[in-house]
Design a protein around this motif. Structure first.
Motif, PDB file in Angstrom:
ATOM      1  N   UNK A  64       0.848  -1.190   0.000  1.00 29.29           N
ATOM      2  CA  UNK A  64       0.000   0.000   0.000  1.00 29.29           C
ATOM      3  C   UNK A  64       0.892   1.251   0.000  1.00 29.29           C
ATOM      4  N   UNK A  65       1.153   1.792  -1.170  1.00 30.70           N
ATOM      5  CA  UNK A  65       2.038   2.948  -1.299  1.00 30.70           C
ATOM      6  C   UNK A  65       1.498   4.174  -0.569  1.00 30.70           C
ATOM      7  N   UNK A  66       0.183   4.296  -0.501  1.00 37.63           N
ATOM      8  CA  UNK A  66      -0.437   5.452   0.162  1.00 37.63           C
ATOM      9  C   UNK A  66      -0.193   5.458   1.673  1.00 37.63           C
ATOM     10  N   UNK A  67       0.164   4.318   2.240  1.00 36.65           N
ATOM     11  CA  UNK A  67       0.397   4.237   3.680  1.00 36.65           C
ATOM     12  C   UNK A  67       1.672   4.961   4.090  1.00 36.65           C
ATOM     13  N   UNK A  68       2.504   5.337   3.132  1.00 38.42           N
ATOM     14  CA  UNK A  68       3.719   6.090   3.453  1.00 38.42           C
ATOM     15  C   UNK A  68       3.396   7.566   3.707  1.00 38.42           C
ATOM     16  N   UNK A  69       2.275   8.046   3.172  1.00 37.90           N
ATOM     17  CA  UNK A  69       1.890   9.458   3.324  1.00 37.90           C
ATOM     18  C   UNK A  69       1.791   9.924   4.778  1.00 37.90           C
ATOM     19  N   UNK A  70       1.151   9.148   5.681  1.00 37.91           N
ATOM     20  CA  UNK A  70       1.099   9.610   7.078  1.00 37.91           C
ATOM     21  C   UNK A  70       2.483   9.749   7.708  1.00 37.91           C
ATOM     22  N   UNK A  71       3.416   8.900   7.317  1.00 41.31           N
ATOM     23  CA  UNK A  71       4.776   9.000   7.835  1.00 41.31           C
ATOM     24  C   UNK A  71       5.451  10.277   7.331  1.00 41.31           C
ATOM     25  N   UNK A  72       5.231  10.595   6.067  1.00 42.56           N
ATOM     26  CA  UNK A  72       5.795  11.829   5.502  1.00 42.56           C
ATOM     27  C   UNK A  72       5.205  13.038   6.218  1.00 42.56           C
ATOM     28  N   UNK A  73       3.891  13.038   6.410  1.00 42.50           N
ATOM     29  CA  UNK A  73       3.244  14.178   7.078  1.00 42.50           C
ATOM     30  C   UNK A  73       3.759  14.336   8.509  1.00 42.50           C
ATOM     31  N   UNK A  74       3.972  13.220   9.201  1.00 48.12           N
ATOM     32  CA  UNK A  74       4.425  13.285  10.591  1.00 48.12           C
ATOM     33  C   UNK A  74       5.855  13.810  10.700  1.00 48.12           C
ATOM     34  N   UNK A  75       6.729  13.380   9.802  1.00 42.07           N
ATOM     35  CA  UNK A  75       8.150  13.684   9.939  1.00 42.07           C
ATOM     36  C   UNK A  75       8.673  14.754   8.993  1.00 42.07           C
ATOM     37  N   UNK A  76       7.832  15.270   8.124  1.00 41.27           N
ATOM     38  CA  UNK A  76       8.291  16.258   7.153  1.00 41.27           C
ATOM     39  C   UNK A  76       8.825  17.526   7.826  1.00 41.27           C
ATOM     40  N   UNK A  77       8.113  18.062   8.772  1.00 39.08           N
ATOM     41  CA  UNK A  77       8.552  19.297   9.434  1.00 39.08           C
ATOM     42  C   UNK A  77       9.850  19.101  10.227  1.00 39.08           C
TER      43      UNK A  77
END
Length: 174
Positions: free
Chosen positions: A18-31
């Motif tokens: 599920x490639x979309x499951x990486x999005x929450x990780x990006x949102x959490x750690x992007x800042x």
């Protein structure tokens, strides 16, 4: 989102595809990753954004290698650390310059406060290892053991970097 949530998303990406499951990780750690790079590059937001993007691409591509021996954030910051130093080495090789010159090349004139400018000037005076240790421990809020894992150095060495960095910062900022 907790570490358990991180593991849930990682498993969805790696086991279920599920490639979309990486999005929450990006949102959490992007800042935090962007802030880490912004401080390492002395305020160069364009370079920081590029390095952050490269970090998340590498993390996604290497996600199956995440073993869970440390937290996902520690693993991600280790990738970020490597991306930054690869960038510095590439610039150094291309320009045949010293690391101090790379720091000056990366520094930009932004609308930072005088205090932040003074802090960046003081950070420039530190050795790269001292600067990174200070940023990880005090700007990113990592424990000494987490920062040592990111920098792949013994805990005692990390503590030496922090101590020397704090002493030099205090001296320069007086």
């Amino acid at each position: 989102m907790s570490n358990a949530d991180d593991l849930k998303w990682i498993m969805q990406v790696t086991l279920l595809g599920n490639k979309d499951a990486f999005d929450p990780l990006v949102r959490k750690y992007q800042s935090p990753i962007r802030r880490f790079f912004l401080n390492l590059t002395m305020g160069d937001s364009s370079l920081s954004d590029d390095l952050a993007q490269e970090t998340f691409i590498k993390a996604y591509l290497q996600l199956k290698s995440f073993q869970g021996l440390s937290g996902f954030s520690t693993w991600l910051f280790r990738i970020a650390y490597n991306v930054f130093y690869d960038s510095v080495r590439t610039q150094k090789h291309q320009n045949e310059t010293s690391l101090d010159e790379v720091d000056r090349w990366h520094s930009v004139d932004n609308d930072f406060s005088a205090e932040k400018s003074d802090l960046y000037d003081a950070l420039r005076k530190l050795r790269q290892e001292e600067r990174t240790a200070i940023l990880l421990c005090y700007m990113e809020g990592m424990s000494h053991s987490q920062a040592a894992k990111v920098m792949k150095c013994p805990l005692g060495t990390l503590k030496s970097y922090v101590s020397a960095g704090k002493t030099k910062l205090a001296h320069h900022l007086q």
